[in-house]
Design a protein around this motif. Sequence first.
Motif, PDB file in Angstrom:
ATOM      1  N   SER A 234      47.627  60.916  79.941  1.00 38.47           N
ATOM      2  CA  SER A 234      47.444  62.370  80.473  1.00 38.47           C
ATOM      3  C   SER A 234      46.092  62.776  81.100  1.00 38.47           C
ATOM      4  O   SER A 234      45.913  63.741  81.554  1.00 38.47           O
ATOM      5  CB  SER A 234      47.918  63.258  79.335  1.00 38.47           C
ATOM      6  OG  SER A 234      46.905  63.566  78.545  1.00 38.47           O
ATOM      7  N   THR A 235      45.214  62.034  80.572  1.00 41.07           N
ATOM      8  CA  THR A 235      43.711  62.237  80.859  1.00 41.07           C
ATOM      9  C   THR A 235      43.364  62.210  82.560  1.00 41.07           C
ATOM     10  O   THR A 235      42.575  62.876  82.962  1.00 41.07           O
ATOM     11  CB  THR A 235      42.701  61.476  80.191  1.00 41.07           C
ATOM     12  OG1 THR A 235      42.881  59.971  80.440  1.00 41.07           O
ATOM     13  CG2 THR A 235      42.963  61.541  78.738  1.00 41.07           C
ATOM     14  N   SER A 236      44.396  61.699  83.162  1.00 38.63           N
ATOM     15  CA  SER A 236      44.068  61.405  84.726  1.00 38.63           C
ATOM     16  C   SER A 236      44.336  62.687  85.372  1.00 38.63           C
ATOM     17  O   SER A 236      43.621  63.418  86.138  1.00 38.63           O
ATOM     18  CB  SER A 236      45.319  60.350  85.247  1.00 38.63           C
ATOM     19  OG  SER A 236      44.748  59.071  84.899  1.00 38.63           O
ATOM     20  N   ASP A 257      39.849  56.842  77.432  1.00 41.43           N
ATOM     21  CA  ASP A 257      40.060  56.625  76.141  1.00 41.43           C
ATOM     22  C   ASP A 257      39.760  58.134  75.429  1.00 41.43           C
ATOM     23  O   ASP A 257      40.242  58.594  74.457  1.00 41.43           O
ATOM     24  CB  ASP A 257      39.367  55.688  75.304  1.00 41.43           C
ATOM     25  CG  ASP A 257      40.057  54.458  75.847  1.00 41.43           C
ATOM     26  OD1 ASP A 257      41.085  54.230  76.141  1.00 41.43           O
ATOM     27  OD2 ASP A 257      39.192  53.379  75.949  1.00 41.43           O
ATOM     28  N   ASP A 258      38.457  58.856  75.861  1.00 44.46           N
ATOM     29  CA  ASP A 258      38.069  59.973  75.432  1.00 44.46           C
ATOM     30  C   ASP A 258      37.828  61.121  76.523  1.00 44.46           C
ATOM     31  O   ASP A 258      36.853  60.779  77.230  1.00 44.46           O
ATOM     32  CB  ASP A 258      36.845  59.703  74.497  1.00 44.46           C
ATOM     33  CG  ASP A 258      36.305  60.963  73.860  1.00 44.46           C
ATOM     34  OD1 ASP A 258      36.855  62.075  73.786  1.00 44.46           O
ATOM     35  OD2 ASP A 258      35.378  60.763  72.979  1.00 44.46           O
ATOM     36  N   ILE A 259      38.729  62.046  76.452  1.00 47.62           N
ATOM     37  CA  ILE A 259      38.376  62.817  77.684  1.00 47.62           C
ATOM     38  C   ILE A 259      37.341  63.862  77.426  1.00 47.62           C
ATOM     39  O   ILE A 259      36.489  64.232  78.508  1.00 47.62           O
ATOM     40  CB  ILE A 259      39.494  64.003  77.712  1.00 47.62           C
ATOM     41  CG1 ILE A 259      39.606  64.896  78.903  1.00 47.62           C
ATOM     42  CG2 ILE A 259      39.635  64.857  76.531  1.00 47.62           C
ATOM     43  CD1 ILE A 259      40.083  63.842  80.253  1.00 47.62           C
ATOM     44  N   THR A 260      36.383  63.773  76.325  1.00 48.50           N
ATOM     45  CA  THR A 260      35.377  64.604  76.189  1.00 48.50           C
ATOM     46  C   THR A 260      34.225  63.885  76.975  1.00 48.50           C
ATOM     47  O   THR A 260      33.190  64.494  76.883  1.00 48.50           O
ATOM     48  CB  THR A 260      34.986  64.913  74.566  1.00 48.50           C
ATOM     49  OG1 THR A 260      34.857  63.600  73.928  1.00 48.50           O
ATOM     50  CG2 THR A 260      36.050  65.628  73.971  1.00 48.50           C
ATOM     51  N   PRO A 265      33.811  70.943  77.360  1.00 42.53           N
ATOM     52  CA  PRO A 265      34.769  71.716  76.379  1.00 42.53           C
ATOM     53  C   PRO A 265      35.499  72.603  77.469  1.00 42.53           C
ATOM     54  O   PRO A 265      36.594  72.940  77.304  1.00 42.53           O
ATOM     55  CB  PRO A 265      33.620  72.056  75.611  1.00 42.53           C
ATOM     56  CG  PRO A 265      32.566  71.498  75.462  1.00 42.53           C
ATOM     57  CD  PRO A 265      32.338  70.859  76.667  1.00 42.53           C
ATOM     58  N   GLN A 266      34.626  73.495  78.235  1.00 41.70           N
ATOM     59  CA  GLN A 266      35.324  74.583  79.153  1.00 41.70           C
ATOM     60  C   GLN A 266      36.372  73.821  80.247  1.00 41.70           C
ATOM     61  O   GLN A 266      37.440  74.610  80.239  1.00 41.70           O
ATOM     62  CB  GLN A 266      34.192  75.208  80.100  1.00 41.70           C
ATOM     63  CG  GLN A 266      33.236  76.123  79.083  1.00 41.70           C
ATOM     64  CD  GLN A 266      32.128  75.193  78.372  1.00 41.70           C
ATOM     65  OE1 GLN A 266      31.927  73.940  78.961  1.00 41.70           O
ATOM     66  NE2 GLN A 266      31.590  75.843  77.537  1.00 41.70           N
ATOM     67  N   GLN A 267      36.208  72.775  80.752  1.00 38.95           N
ATOM     68  CA  GLN A 267      37.144  72.220  81.526  1.00 38.95           C
ATOM     69  C   GLN A 267      38.330  71.655  80.868  1.00 38.95           C
ATOM     70  O   GLN A 267      39.400  71.595  81.258  1.00 38.95           O
ATOM     71  CB  GLN A 267      36.345  70.989  82.475  1.00 38.95           C
ATOM     72  CG  GLN A 267      35.271  71.318  83.380  1.00 38.95           C
ATOM     73  CD  GLN A 267      34.743  70.237  83.863  1.00 38.95           C
ATOM     74  OE1 GLN A 267      34.311  69.186  83.140  1.00 38.95           O
ATOM     75  NE2 GLN A 267      34.308  70.230  85.138  1.00 38.95           N
TER      76      GLN A 267
END
Length: 338
Positions: A234-236, A257-260, A265-267
């Motif tokens: 889902s990160t794409s 692997d890690d969206i952060t 954080p706002q995005q």
Amino acid sequence: MIPFSVLDLSPIVEGGDARRALDETLAFAQAADRLGYERFWLAEHHNMPGIASAATALVIGHVAAGTERIRVGSGGVMLPNHAPLVVAEQFGTLETLFPGRIDLGLGRAPGTDGATARALRRYFEGADQFPRDVVELIQWFEPASENQPVRAVPGAGLRVPIWLLGSSLFSAQLAGQLGLPYAFASHFAPELLLEALALYRREFTPSDRLAKPYAMAAINVFAADTDAEGVRLSTSMQQSFARLSTGKPGKLPPPVDDITTVLTPQQIEGARGRLLYSAVGGPDTVRRKLADFIALTGVDELMITGMMFDNAARIRSLEGFGSAAPPDRSASSVSESG
């Protein structure tokens, strides 16, 4: 069990091109056809580097020619961009080539930015005329009278099923008043989902196309072998939404692997808000979330979507909960009513 359908935007991935996207859309549609999904819809967007379905009617023909049973249609054609007669001729041609398999979903937005909407010539004058244009388009599909000076050829008499699509209350009310089936874009505009469905059902007036309300809602689905892999896939789409919100849309990026590590954080919060209605995870998790969504909305049909970088993963996602979709269905009641 309600019918399950699929919405696709023919995503162009980083490192890929439009030809690859269209080939992958066909393979995706063939999987949906084989697995028993009800319909496969494509969306009209313009000036979007990551979407290859701008010429929506042409892509519908490409998909319909490569599939056997599944209904193929638009989710949707943005009617203010087009003369109703031209849309009638295009979809009359599709219905002639693929009888009983074509849907025409109509939207009121431009499907693009302001500058591109101006390049399309019609949108800004057409948006205010949307109700009138919908009625005109319906009439082009009715049998032509003997002395009718202008007719849709092909198109007249074919009564292609027409849906209204929306992400606000406007089209919900109009669909109810005209007695048409209605589809809500809750996969990216969750705020008014329940209010729009209630308004549609309350305003519904039976027509010669539809005897009772028929509502569909869209939800993002990222099904994988495990919950963790579903989240990764889902990160794409999260990255894509974040870029779109800054006015810099691009090709669909690979998952991370890690969206952060790639979004602030706002995005992340903004993307989560847009993608509120999503079923992400392993098969059991996804089935549970889909069941909850169906119970929440009471929809007659569910449309799943979800932009994934890898087409094989998209197909596996369909297969991961494919048993929830009714196998080898013929046309549903709303299709037969048209």
